[in-house]
Design an enzyme around this catalytic site. Structure first.
Site: not given
Ligand code: AMP
Length: 220
Positions: A13, A159, A170
């Site tokens: 994404k 990360r 996750r």
């Molecule tokens: P991502 O980079 O999109 O994988 O997001 C990393 C982390 O940020 C996720 O594992 C959640 O802990 C938090 N996070 C990001 N977007 C959201 C969301 N829309 N709702 C809740 N937690 C989020």
């Protein structure tokens, strides 16, 4: 163009949203990047979010909804956006509907990045990012200079939440909380699955979907 990208972590994404932003000027709104920036800057939001992000859990809905609401009201997002990583729960999706309805900006399409759990686990082990969130992969899209971001030369790192035990957590959270959005958007006729592949093939397919759904001449 108002787009939502959803799918498991590591499905591509962010990579595709960054390409759309670079090539078409559609702003990428990545809630993960926003949270990581807040954590680095030790803001109150960052301090509240850190334990959830580190554990691979979702940050509470009320926090996320307020964050995205404020971001969508910024001038650049008025002409279109790609929401990358939001909504991730049915409650977030409902809140998003209310915000967009109030400002007369419907979602054009919700793109579902369809990638299996096993591919995700393997892929995330090779992902590297810079502080600004530019994404690389040790094999699929390595940086020009090993360990350095192509754009600003800053160091690349893994990360914390890309380590395998957190990735598995996750994925569990994704299947439980986010996957139900599939039905919600399918019922509304704005659901479009996107098959996995190499970065440029996925981008071409993505652009084709966006073009059909928005009836627009751009992107070309
Ligand atoms: P991502 O980079 O999109 O994988 O997001 C990393 C982390 O940020 C996720 O594992 C959640 O802990 C938090 N996070 C990001 N977007 C959201 C969301 N829309 N709702 C809740 N937690 C989020």
């Amino acid at each position: 163009m108002n787009l939502i990208f959803f799918g498991p972590p590591g499905a591509g994404k962010g990579t595709q949203a960054q390409l759309l932003q670079q090539r078409e000027g559609i702003p990428q709104i990545s809630t993960g990047d926003m949270l990581r920036a807040a954590i680095r800057a030790r803001t109150p939001l960052g301090q509240r979010a850190q334990k959830f992000v580190d554990a691979g859990e979702l940050v509470p809905d009320d926090v996320m909804i307020a964050l995205v609401h404020a971001r969508l009201n910024q001038p650049d997002a008025r002409r279109g956006f790609v929401l990358d990583g939001f909504p991730r729960t049915v409650k977030q999706a409902q809140a998003l509907d209310r915000v967009l309805e109030a400002s007369g900006r419907p979602i054009d399409v919700s793109v579902y990045f369809d990638v299996s759990d096993e591919v995700i686990v393997r892929r995330l082990a090779g992902r590297r990012v810079c502080r600004q969130g530019h994404i690389y992969h040790l094999e699929a899209s390595p940086p020009k200079v090993p360990g350095r971001c192509d754009l600003d030369g800053s160091p690349l790192f893994q990360r914390e939440d890309d380590r395998e035990v957190t990735v598995r957590r996750r994925l569990e959270v994704y299947h439980r909380e986010t996957e139900p959005l599939t039905d919600l958007y399918r019922r509304r006729g704005i659901f479009e699955p996107l098959r996995d592949g190499d970065i440029e093939t996925v981008y071409r397919n993505l652009v084709a979907i966006v073009k059909t759904k928005t009836g627009s001449q751009k992107p070309d």
